[in-house]
Scaffold this active site. Structure first.
Site, mmCIF file in Angstrom:
data_model
loop_
_atom_site.group_PDB
_atom_site.id
_atom_site.type_symbol
_atom_site.label_atom_id
_atom_site.label_comp_id
_atom_site.label_asym_id
_atom_site.label_seq_id
_atom_site.Cartn_x
_atom_site.Cartn_y
_atom_site.Cartn_z
ATOM 1 N N HIS A 41 0.855 -1.186 0.000
ATOM 2 C CA HIS A 41 0.000 0.000 0.000
ATOM 3 C C HIS A 41 0.891 1.235 0.000
ATOM 4 O O HIS A 41 1.589 1.508 0.959
ATOM 5 C CB HIS A 41 -0.932 -0.008 1.214
ATOM 6 C CG HIS A 41 -1.884 1.145 1.205
ATOM 7 N ND1 HIS A 41 -2.924 1.239 0.312
ATOM 8 C CD2 HIS A 41 -1.934 2.271 1.948
ATOM 9 C CE1 HIS A 41 -3.581 2.361 0.522
ATOM 10 N NE2 HIS A 41 -2.992 3.017 1.504
ATOM 11 N N ASP A 43 0.917 5.101 -0.311
ATOM 12 C CA ASP A 43 0.166 6.359 -0.333
ATOM 13 C C ASP A 43 0.875 7.392 -1.203
ATOM 14 O O ASP A 43 2.053 7.678 -0.995
ATOM 15 C CB ASP A 43 0.020 6.906 1.092
ATOM 16 C CG ASP A 43 -0.991 6.111 1.893
ATOM 17 O OD1 ASP A 43 -2.151 6.060 1.472
ATOM 18 O OD2 ASP A 43 -0.606 5.528 2.939
ATOM 19 N N ASP A 156 -8.206 1.485 1.510
ATOM 20 C CA ASP A 156 -7.901 2.474 2.546
ATOM 21 C C ASP A 156 -8.791 3.713 2.594
ATOM 22 O O ASP A 156 -8.756 4.428 3.593
ATOM 23 C CB ASP A 156 -6.423 2.901 2.426
ATOM 24 C CG ASP A 156 -5.877 3.435 3.742
ATOM 25 O OD1 ASP A 156 -6.421 3.064 4.807
ATOM 26 O OD2 ASP A 156 -4.921 4.231 3.724
ATOM 27 N N HIS A 425 -6.450 9.380 -1.170
ATOM 28 C CA HIS A 425 -7.238 9.351 0.063
ATOM 29 C C HIS A 425 -6.521 9.984 1.251
ATOM 30 O O HIS A 425 -7.100 10.051 2.338
ATOM 31 C CB HIS A 425 -7.704 7.919 0.375
ATOM 32 C CG HIS A 425 -6.585 6.929 0.484
ATOM 33 N ND1 HIS A 425 -6.143 6.197 -0.596
ATOM 34 C CD2 HIS A 425 -5.814 6.560 1.516
ATOM 35 C CE1 HIS A 425 -5.147 5.417 -0.219
ATOM 36 N NE2 HIS A 425 -4.919 5.620 1.064
HETATM 37 ZN ZN LIG Z 1 -3.544 4.836 2.322
#
Ligand SMILES: [Zn+2]
Length: 1033
Positions: A41, A43, A156, A425
């Site tokens: 994951h 970001d 997420d 997000h």
């Molecule tokens: Zn995230």
């Protein structure tokens, strides 16, 4: 449980499955099959900037993954966010690695999931930006690899919107995956094996665009974090990423115990126990076992070298464990579930907002975190929207124009990238660290200034008929205050698919002006002293623009002489109306209710507005056509947040925890009235200190009503009451709201929008904990309350939090400034100490359902306001009839019916053949070589704004002849209907069908849905149709 047809998987993907899984199938029907899905994951923002993340770990993820997958044929990986992958692909990889990536994709061992630039936020993003970021990533993947992602991995985002399943279905996805939903609801779904269902996100599209949805169980997207036999984290053999530099010795913190003959049994038992626990929550015996977490696989060899023997061990003991494990991509997991051919429950258009992770963790704070970033993200998107259509018009009208097309496309791509990125997000959500906020804003500002240059160049050339350039450049400026010039030119472009009449506002340094159109005719305008300034003036100009049309206006100071128009006419002596400022005495706030004794009544064609002279507060609104009146009061209040974790739950970037009722902020209220013939403005100033100086206010409301002169279509302009709020800087640990209290009987039900796409009914709910914060919802663009069809509507230019905590009441969270001592927040600088002053813009509408039926059109008019360019003129200013390019007349100008919105008109530049087979051949042939962007393919999207049955007229399906519609832009040669992001020919797209308990015929009006050979298409309520249009050269 049904057996799994593995053979299908083999046929589809043509890859080697893990031998342990294939062998011994007979008699293993009860064996649980775990799909170990390696993922990271990553970001695109949040705590670290993109550049920092690339340097510390993200580039290493792809470099080491490719290396490890090449080594062993059974290893797999899913790549989710495209931004990091693209940066790696463009800047890091070698030619050999490129070949390896192509090969891994061919083998289905590397799989792109979602395929957007980012994993977009679901609560506060607006539909067109969501589509943009998905399209941006899909365009790259399809162009480069011929790959078309078909599965989502929304692990997420903080809550799940009902818009997302529709967007992904329209993009051609077969299944959707979510994770963060309310803990109560997840618990219930888990217990009842209802984590998987078929979601009909849009009530109007229903079955036509339904999608199978998998909700991750309580472990979400990370492997279990603890091991019972070790104090190190579980299954993270590569440890934790280190910033700013990867450690030179390759030793990362918290690397898990290696898998050895001593530890393998303990690891296997832990893994198997977890798989079995999860299997009990699902209907089929397939377990999705996400192997990864945030920032993982930067040292993929450590990961696989430990997992390989562990999986071998589990498979060797499958009879004992009752479990088999295999590396898998997400598509393999979904394929297995689909093959099980079970019957699923249907979920209608209910969403999963707001999201609470625990009893006092309501993630409804981020709806209002970082108001300025939220506003800039939206503004940049609408700016891009305008530039896309303007560039398209330019290419169609001036194929031999002087602007370098590649240069222009590069400018646009710059802004596409920046707007896509901030949809992350932890981007537009306002939940990032300050340096990452600065990164987003910097990228947006650079993108916008690049595009401003392009728009200026286009307008300059187009206004001159595409021939000679004007002598003067057409600079874009937001500030004309220091200009000494005695005249100003303003160019206004309307990017909407409808003709509009609206008022634009520019700040100037002079108090007496004349405003002329391109022919030298005087234009209705008004000038008045700016609020709180002695040296600047607000100039309001009424503009009337065709769809995709532009005008130039000339502003001359009183002393300059009029320039004659082509017809020799000049409206000498007609100066702008001067708005007079009347100041009312400041009123002390004694009681928070209106007195109603002395009312100041203001009016335009649509409304009466009354203000109470005893309180200086708004008192009532009357809709003149339906003769309906509501009492309404507006006041600012603040929630006082707790910042000390030792004293109870806190509020932070993400969560909102009310620590008591909101407290009124004002001790006294000042008011000014500016009367004018075009605009009536009320300025209210809210003081927390009675003796504060006039300019020393923390809150203000600027309310504007427009009076439309005769001869103009004022239907939308007169119907909006514009309100601009000014809030800040706030004291520490304050969450600021505007509360509107009305006498409507609403039972605390409020309607709020899902991403500006559809309206959601929000009934007030009581909870055991945290009821106030859990009744907060995102407001993206539209919200209303109603009683018996009488509505009070709010349209917003950016996202906020919204709630109805009492009958007839609306409160909007506008701004937050928070600090807390939670170690984790401090470590990552996620405390939201936002000291800014924010100025969000709203339009209010009030009246019966029928008089306010233009709410969606008005919403778009707010979202995509005209682009206003202004700068000085000097010397000879050519006066040109500028509204239409070249011999165009009003009769043949582009225009859509009011229930259809021009969602996209752009030239994407994608370098791919629309024919999939041909495109794949081209990729093989020209691999690695750049071809030229395609400037002939025009991307057109049209959105029907209404739901089925919502309005007797506007909800009707609309038949459009695309050839006729587009005639003003050029002669259409051919049109192809495509999937939402363009990568599928709609006629070849066959999405998986999932059996539901209420199966109907899904061939929803297929005959009328398809584009026919005469370019005719019928667009049904809430449909969003995507086309490639090719014009004759
Ligand atoms: Zn995230």
């Amino acid at each position: 449980m049904k057996g799994v047809r593995w053979i299908v998987t083999v046929t589809v993907f043509g890859t080697l499955l893990y031998p342990g899984v294939l062998s011994g199938r007979s008699g293993d029907d009860n064996v649980i099959q775990a799909f170990v899905i390696p993922h990271s994951h990553m970001d695109v923002g949040w705590v670290y900037t993109v550049e920092e993340s690339m340097h510390a770990y993200a580039a290493n993820v792809y470099t080491t993954i490719v290396e490890e997958l090449v080594k062993k044929k059974h290893r797999k990986f899913i790549a989710v966010e495209q931004e990091f992958f693209r940066l790696w692909w463009d800047k890091v990889v070698t030619d050999e690695q490129k070949q390896q990536v192509h090969q891994l994709l061919k083998e289905g061992r590397l799989e792109f999931i979602i395929g957007g630039q980012v994993m977009h936020d679901e609560a506060v993003t607006e539909l067109s930006s969501q589509i943009l970021q998905l399209t941006e990533g899909h365009g790259f993947l399809y162009e480069t690899f011929g790959k078309r992602p078909q599965f989502s991995w929304h692990v997420d985002p903080f809550g799940a919107s009902a818009t997302t399943p529709t967007v992904f279905a329209l993009a051609g996805f077969n299944a959707h995956l979510i994770s963060r939903i309310d803990y109560d609801e997840k618990d219930m779904m888990q217990k009842n094996k209802k984590l998987q269902f078929v979601w009909q996100g849009s009530p109007s599209l229903a079955e036509q665009q339904q999608i199978f949805t998998h909700t991750m169980d309580q472990y979400s997207y990370c492997v279990p974090a603890s091991l019972p036999f070790s104090n190190r984290s579980g299954f993270f053999w590569n440890g934790i990423a280190v910033f700013p530099d990867p450690p030179k010795d390759g030793i990362y913190p918290n690397m898990s115990l290696p898998v050895t003959s001593q530890t393998i049994r303990a690891y296997a038992e832990t893994m198997v126990a977890n798989i079995k626990q999860r299997a009990a929550w699902f209907k089929s015996n397939h377990v999705l076992w996400p192997w990864g977490c945030d920032k993982q696989f930067f040292n993929a060899s450590m990961q696989f070298e430990n997992m390989d023997p562990l999986m071998d061990y589990v498979n060797q003991h499958r009879r004992e464990f009752g479990v088999t494990v295999q590396y898998a991509t997400l598509s393999e997991y979904f394929q297995a579930v689909h093959n099980a051919n079970l019957t699923w429950d249907t979920r209608k258009s209910r969403d999963f907002l707001p999201y609470s992770s625990e009893p006092f963790q309501a993630w409804s704070g981020f709806y209002a975190s970082r108001n300025i970033l939220k506003g800039m993200a939206r503004g940049a998107n609408s700016f891009l929207y305008a530039c896309e259509s303007l560039f398209t018009l330019y290419l169609l009208r001036y194929p031999l124009g002087s602007i370098d097309k590649l240069w222009a496309l590069e400018k646009i791509q710059h802004l596409r990238w920046a707007v896509s990125e901030v949809q992350h997000h932890d981007g537009v959500t306002g939940t990032e660290s300050p340096k990452v906020r600065d990164m987003y804003m910097d990228h947006l500002l650079r993108g916008m200034s690049a595009v401003k240059l392009l728009m200026a160049a286009i307008l300059q050339e187009a206004l001159n008929g595409g021939k000679n350039k004007l002598d003067d450049p057409l600079p874009y400026s937001q500030d004309t205050r220091n200009r000494e010039d005695d005249s100003l030119q303003i160019t206004v472009y309307n990017p909407l698919g409808w003709n509009i009449t609206t008022v634009i506002n520019v700040t100037v340094a002079y108090s007496m002006v004349n405003v002329y159109d391109g022919l030298g005719n005087a234009v209705p305008s008004q000038i008045q002293k700016s609020a709180g300034s002695n040296s600047t003036f607000d100039l309001f100009v009424l503009v009337r623009l065709d769809a995709l049309g532009y005008h130039r206006y000339i502003v001359k100071t009183k002393n300059s002489t009029c320039t004659k128009g082509r017809d020799g006419q000049c409206s000498e002596g007609q100066t702008s109306y001067r708005g007079r400022v009347i100041t009312f005495n400041r009123k002390l706030v004694r009681k928070l209710r209106n007195q109603g004794g002395r009312l100041l009544r203001l009016m335009n064609e649509c409304y009466f507005l009354t203000f109470d002279e005893d309180t200086n507060l708004l008192h009532s609104i009357t809709d003149r056509s339906s003769q309906k009146t509501i009492k309404i009061q507006q006041e600012f209040l603040e929630y006082h947040a707790n910042g000390d974790i030792r004293k109870g739950p806190i509020s932070d970037n993400y969560v909102f925890t009310a620590n008591g009722p909101a407290v009124s902020v004002s001790k006294s209220i000042g008011m000014e009235l500016v009367k004018g013939n075009l605009v009536t403005e009320i300025r209210q100033y809210f003081y927390s200190n009675n003796s504060a100086m006039a300019n020393n206010y923390e809150y203000a409301i600027f309310t504007r009503m427009y009076n439309v002169p005769k001869g103009y279509d004022g239907s939308l302009l007169c119907r909006r009451v514009e309100q601009e709020y000014m809030v800040g800087p706030l004291d520490l640990n304050r969450e600021a709201i505007l509360r509107m209290t009305t006498d409507l009987k609403t039972d605390r039900t409020i309607f709020t929008d899902g991403n500006g796409y559809q309206m959601m009914k929000r009934q007030y709910k009581n909870y055991s904990y945290n009821t106030l914060a859990r009744n907060y919802y995102p407001l993206v663009r539209t919200a209303y309350i109603e009683e018996n069809g009488t509505r009070l509507i709010i349209l917003s230019d950016r996202a906020h939090g919204i709630s109805s905590q009492a009958d007839g009441q609306i409160e909007m969270m506008l701004h937050r400034r928070l600090w807390n001592n939670k170690e984790w927040n401090l470590a990552y600088n996620l405390t939201l100490n936002d000291t800014s002053v924010v100025r969000p813009l709203f339009w209010l509408m009030f009246g019966s359902k029928s008089t306010t039926s233009s709410l969606y059109q008005s919403g778009m008019a707010l979202e995509f306001r005209p682009v206003v360019a202004f700068g000085p003129t000097s010397g000879n200013v050519a006066l040109v009839q500028s509204n239409k390019m070249h011999g165009e007349t009003a009769a043949n100008s582009f225009s859509l019916p009011s229930n259809l919105h021009l969602l996209t008109l752009s030239v994407p530049g994608w370098q791919y053949n629309s024919n999939h087979t041909k495109h794949l051949e081209d990729i093989t042939r020209v691999q690695g070589k750049q071809s030229q962007p395609n400037f002939r393919r025009v991307l057109l999207r049209i959105l029907h704004l209404y739901e089925v049955g919502e309005d007797p007229v506007l909800s009707q399906p609309v038949r459009v002849n695309l050839k006729d519609l587009l005639k003003p832009l050029g002669t259409v040669a051919s049109v192809e209907e495509r999937s939402l992001t363009g990568i599928w020919n709609i006629n070849t797209l066959q999405r998986w069908k999932w059996r539901t308990s209420q199966q109907h015929d899904m061939e929803f009006n297929k005959a009328t849905r398809r584009l026919n050979e005469e370019f005719r298409v019928t667009i049904h309520p809430k449909e969003l149709r995507t086309f490639f249009v090719y014009f004759k050269q």
